[in-house]
Design a protein around this motif. Structure first.
Motif, PDB file in Angstrom:
ATOM      1  N   ALA A 212       5.589  69.188  35.385  1.00  0.00           N
ATOM      2  CA  ALA A 212       6.712  68.465  35.992  1.00  0.00           C
ATOM      3  C   ALA A 212       7.287  67.423  35.048  1.00  0.00           C
ATOM      4  N   ASN A 213       6.476  66.902  34.144  1.00  0.00           N
ATOM      5  CA  ASN A 213       6.919  65.835  33.244  1.00  0.00           C
ATOM      6  C   ASN A 213       7.519  66.339  31.935  1.00  0.00           C
ATOM      7  N   VAL A 214       7.566  67.656  31.750  1.00  0.00           N
ATOM      8  CA  VAL A 214       8.201  68.194  30.541  1.00  0.00           C
ATOM      9  C   VAL A 214       9.695  67.895  30.589  1.00  0.00           C
ATOM     10  N   ASP A 215      10.207  67.326  29.514  1.00  0.00           N
ATOM     11  CA  ASP A 215      11.628  66.963  29.457  1.00  0.00           C
ATOM     12  C   ASP A 215      12.484  68.228  29.441  1.00  0.00           C
ATOM     13  N   ALA A 216      13.256  68.427  30.506  1.00  0.00           N
ATOM     14  CA  ALA A 216      14.096  69.630  30.616  1.00  0.00           C
ATOM     15  C   ALA A 216      15.149  69.683  29.514  1.00  0.00           C
ATOM     16  N   ARG A 217      15.551  68.523  29.012  1.00  0.00           N
ATOM     17  CA  ARG A 217      16.578  68.505  27.966  1.00  0.00           C
ATOM     18  C   ARG A 217      16.063  69.141  26.676  1.00  0.00           C
ATOM     19  N   LEU A 218      14.761  68.998  26.433  1.00  0.00           N
ATOM     20  CA  LEU A 218      14.186  69.623  25.241  1.00  0.00           C
ATOM     21  C   LEU A 218      14.206  71.148  25.363  1.00  0.00           C
ATOM     22  N   ILE A 219      13.946  71.624  26.559  1.00  0.00           N
ATOM     23  CA  ILE A 219      13.984  73.077  26.775  1.00  0.00           C
ATOM     24  C   ILE A 219      15.403  73.603  26.599  1.00  0.00           C
ATOM     25  N   VAL A 220      16.376  72.867  27.172  1.00  0.00           N
ATOM     26  CA  VAL A 220      17.784  73.270  27.044  1.00  0.00           C
ATOM     27  C   VAL A 220      18.199  73.266  25.581  1.00  0.00           C
ATOM     28  N   ALA A 221      17.763  72.234  24.847  1.00  0.00           N
ATOM     29  CA  ALA A 221      18.124  72.143  23.431  1.00  0.00           C
ATOM     30  C   ALA A 221      17.527  73.302  22.640  1.00  0.00           C
ATOM     31  N   ALA A 222      16.280  73.641  22.941  1.00  0.00           N
ATOM     32  CA  ALA A 222      15.637  74.754  22.235  1.00  0.00           C
ATOM     33  C   ALA A 222      16.337  76.075  22.541  1.00  0.00           C
ATOM     34  N   ARG A 223      16.709  76.274  23.789  1.00  0.00           N
ATOM     35  CA  ARG A 223      17.390  77.519  24.155  1.00  0.00           C
ATOM     36  C   ARG A 223      18.786  77.579  23.547  1.00  0.00           C
ATOM     37  N   THR A 224      19.431  76.409  23.449  1.00  0.00           N
ATOM     38  CA  THR A 224      20.759  76.360  22.850  1.00  0.00           C
ATOM     39  C   THR A 224      20.707  76.762  21.381  1.00  0.00           C
ATOM     40  N   MET A 225      19.599  76.397  20.718  1.00  0.00           N
ATOM     41  CA  MET A 225      19.453  76.739  19.304  1.00  0.00           C
ATOM     42  C   MET A 225      18.942  78.160  19.094  1.00  0.00           C
ATOM     43  N   GLY A 226      18.859  78.923  20.173  1.00  0.00           N
ATOM     44  CA  GLY A 226      18.523  80.331  20.071  1.00  0.00           C
ATOM     45  C   GLY A 226      17.053  80.658  20.223  1.00  0.00           C
ATOM     46  N   ALA A 227      16.256  79.710  20.667  1.00  0.00           N
ATOM     47  CA  ALA A 227      14.827  79.971  20.837  1.00  0.00           C
ATOM     48  C   ALA A 227      14.602  80.934  21.996  1.00  0.00           C
ATOM     49  N   THR A 228      13.726  81.885  21.795  1.00  0.00           N
ATOM     50  CA  THR A 228      13.376  82.798  22.880  1.00  0.00           C
ATOM     51  C   THR A 228      12.456  82.081  23.862  1.00  0.00           C
ATOM     52  N   ARG A 229      12.198  82.752  25.009  1.00  0.00           N
ATOM     53  CA  ARG A 229      11.325  82.143  26.014  1.00  0.00           C
ATOM     54  C   ARG A 229       9.947  81.835  25.435  1.00  0.00           C
ATOM     55  N   GLY A 230       9.411  82.781  24.689  1.00  0.00           N
ATOM     56  CA  GLY A 230       8.104  82.567  24.092  1.00  0.00           C
ATOM     57  C   GLY A 230       8.099  81.423  23.098  1.00  0.00           C
ATOM     58  N   GLN A 231       9.195  81.274  22.359  1.00  0.00           N
ATOM     59  CA  GLN A 231       9.273  80.217  21.350  1.00  0.00           C
ATOM     60  C   GLN A 231       9.359  78.835  21.985  1.00  0.00           C
ATOM     61  N   TRP A 232      10.236  78.687  23.021  1.00  0.00           N
ATOM     62  CA  TRP A 232      10.333  77.335  23.592  1.00  0.00           C
ATOM     63  C   TRP A 232       9.128  76.994  24.472  1.00  0.00           C
ATOM     64  N   LEU A 233       8.460  78.021  25.001  1.00  0.00           N
ATOM     65  CA  LEU A 233       7.220  77.748  25.718  1.00  0.00           C
ATOM     66  C   LEU A 233       6.161  77.211  24.757  1.00  0.00           C
ATOM     67  N   ARG A 234       6.089  77.829  23.567  1.00  0.00           N
ATOM     68  CA  ARG A 234       5.091  77.409  22.594  1.00  0.00           C
ATOM     69  C   ARG A 234       5.463  76.076  21.941  1.00  0.00           C
ATOM     70  N   ALA A 235       6.750  75.892  21.639  1.00  0.00           N
ATOM     71  CA  ALA A 235       7.173  74.723  20.874  1.00  0.00           C
ATOM     72  C   ALA A 235       7.398  73.486  21.742  1.00  0.00           C
ATOM     73  N   VAL A 236       7.745  73.669  23.013  1.00  0.00           N
ATOM     74  CA  VAL A 236       8.097  72.531  23.866  1.00  0.00           C
ATOM     75  C   VAL A 236       7.091  72.330  24.996  1.00  0.00           C
ATOM     76  N   VAL A 237       6.899  73.366  25.785  1.00  0.00           N
ATOM     77  CA  VAL A 237       6.078  73.211  26.991  1.00  0.00           C
ATOM     78  C   VAL A 237       4.595  73.086  26.650  1.00  0.00           C
ATOM     79  N   LEU A 238       4.083  73.977  25.806  1.00  0.00           N
ATOM     80  CA  LEU A 238       2.648  73.970  25.502  1.00  0.00           C
ATOM     81  C   LEU A 238       2.159  72.644  24.921  1.00  0.00           C
ATOM     82  N   PRO A 239       2.827  72.063  23.900  1.00  0.00           N
ATOM     83  CA  PRO A 239       2.343  70.773  23.391  1.00  0.00           C
ATOM     84  C   PRO A 239       2.388  69.666  24.431  1.00  0.00           C
ATOM     85  N   ALA A 240       3.391  69.724  25.334  1.00  0.00           N
ATOM     86  CA  ALA A 240       3.507  68.676  26.349  1.00  0.00           C
ATOM     87  C   ALA A 240       2.430  68.796  27.418  1.00  0.00           C
TER      88      ALA A 240
END
Length: 252
Positions: free
Chosen positions: A145-173
């Motif tokens: 719940a505390n993962v910043d949604a803006r980081l996910i949006v930014a990653a997807r905007t830069m073309g990150a796939t679901r697996g990439q933004w899960l690993r790069a944004v959600v998993l570390p958080a």
């Protein structure tokens, strides 16, 4: 690695406990039936060390039951927690429910589990799973719940796939809080399994504690208390080292 100062603190604490134990036993301030001498406990430990099978079998049983309980709890709690934390509706509906269940003394269910599953490993594993489940699930809910949604949006905007933004944004958080909760859950699973073995068991560290206690064998009881403490510390250190390596791998 453990800092030298922490090692000194731990050593000082253990030394203080042993000194207090020796003084109370040597002066007769506490009856030997309640507090045996350090020497008598050491003799029991030496005798157990001389027959490794008397140590390996109980410790192995307890660790197997604890490992199974912890693994089941983690496999169930992580997806449930992430799913619940990713939805505001589910979070509002189920987070208070999970928190309330976590506060219940679930050990009262053990007579029911023992009656239905028997006094073997199955009832211990189920009880350990119940205690280990809720801290992991609650931590996963809150971390997701505390993962910043803006980081996910930014990653997807830069073309990150679901697996990439899960690993790069959600998993570390999520990883830090979840691993901390898993460490607590592992300790709870171990303590719960030992308690269940003590209440009604045919093997394991808890069974040895119960047997020596009922036989009024104070040196044997304290020897197994020492063994239980050492096993707990060893499991905790192993898990801490493993999670440290895992976090370093994720950060890379």
């Amino acid at each position: 690695m453990i800092a030298p100062r922490r090692v000194l603190v731990y050593a000082g604490t253990v030394s203080a406990v042993l000194a207090a134990w020796w003084i109370l036993a040597a002066t007769g301030a506490v009856a030997p039936l309640l507090l045996p001498s350090i020497g008598s406990v050491w003799q029991v430990l030496a005798a157990l060390a001389g027959e490794p099978s008397r140590l390996v079998e109980p410790i192995g049983t307890t660790l197997r039951e604890t490992g199974a309980a912890f693994a089941i709890a983690a496999l169930l709690a992580l997806p449930i927690g992430v799913l619940t934390g990713s939805s505001r509706l589910l979070r509002r509906a189920y987070e208070p429910f999970l928190t309330s269940l976590n506060a219940l003394p679930l050990v009262i269910l053990y007579p029911v589990l023992a009656a239905t599953l028997g006094v073997g490993s199955q009832s211990k594993i189920v009880l350990g799973t119940l205690y280990a489940f809720f801290p992991i699930a609650i931590a996963a809910v809150r971390a997701t719940a505390n993962v910043d949604a803006r980081l996910i949006v930014a990653a997807r905007t830069m073309g990150a796939t679901r697996g990439q933004w899960l690993r790069a944004v959600v998993l570390p958080a999520v990883l830090g809080p979840v691993l901390a909760a898993m460490r607590v859950s592992l300790g709870l699973a171990l303590v719960t399994v030992i308690a269940a073995e003590f209440i009604a068991g045919a093997a394991g560290i808890g069974y040895q504690l119960g047997t020596t206690s009922q036989g009024l064998d104070s040196p044997g009881l304290f020897a197994w208390i020492v063994i239980a403490c050492l096993v707990t510390v060893a499991v905790n250190l192993l898990f801490s080292a493993t999670t440290h390596l895992l976090q370093k791998g994720v950060q890379r």
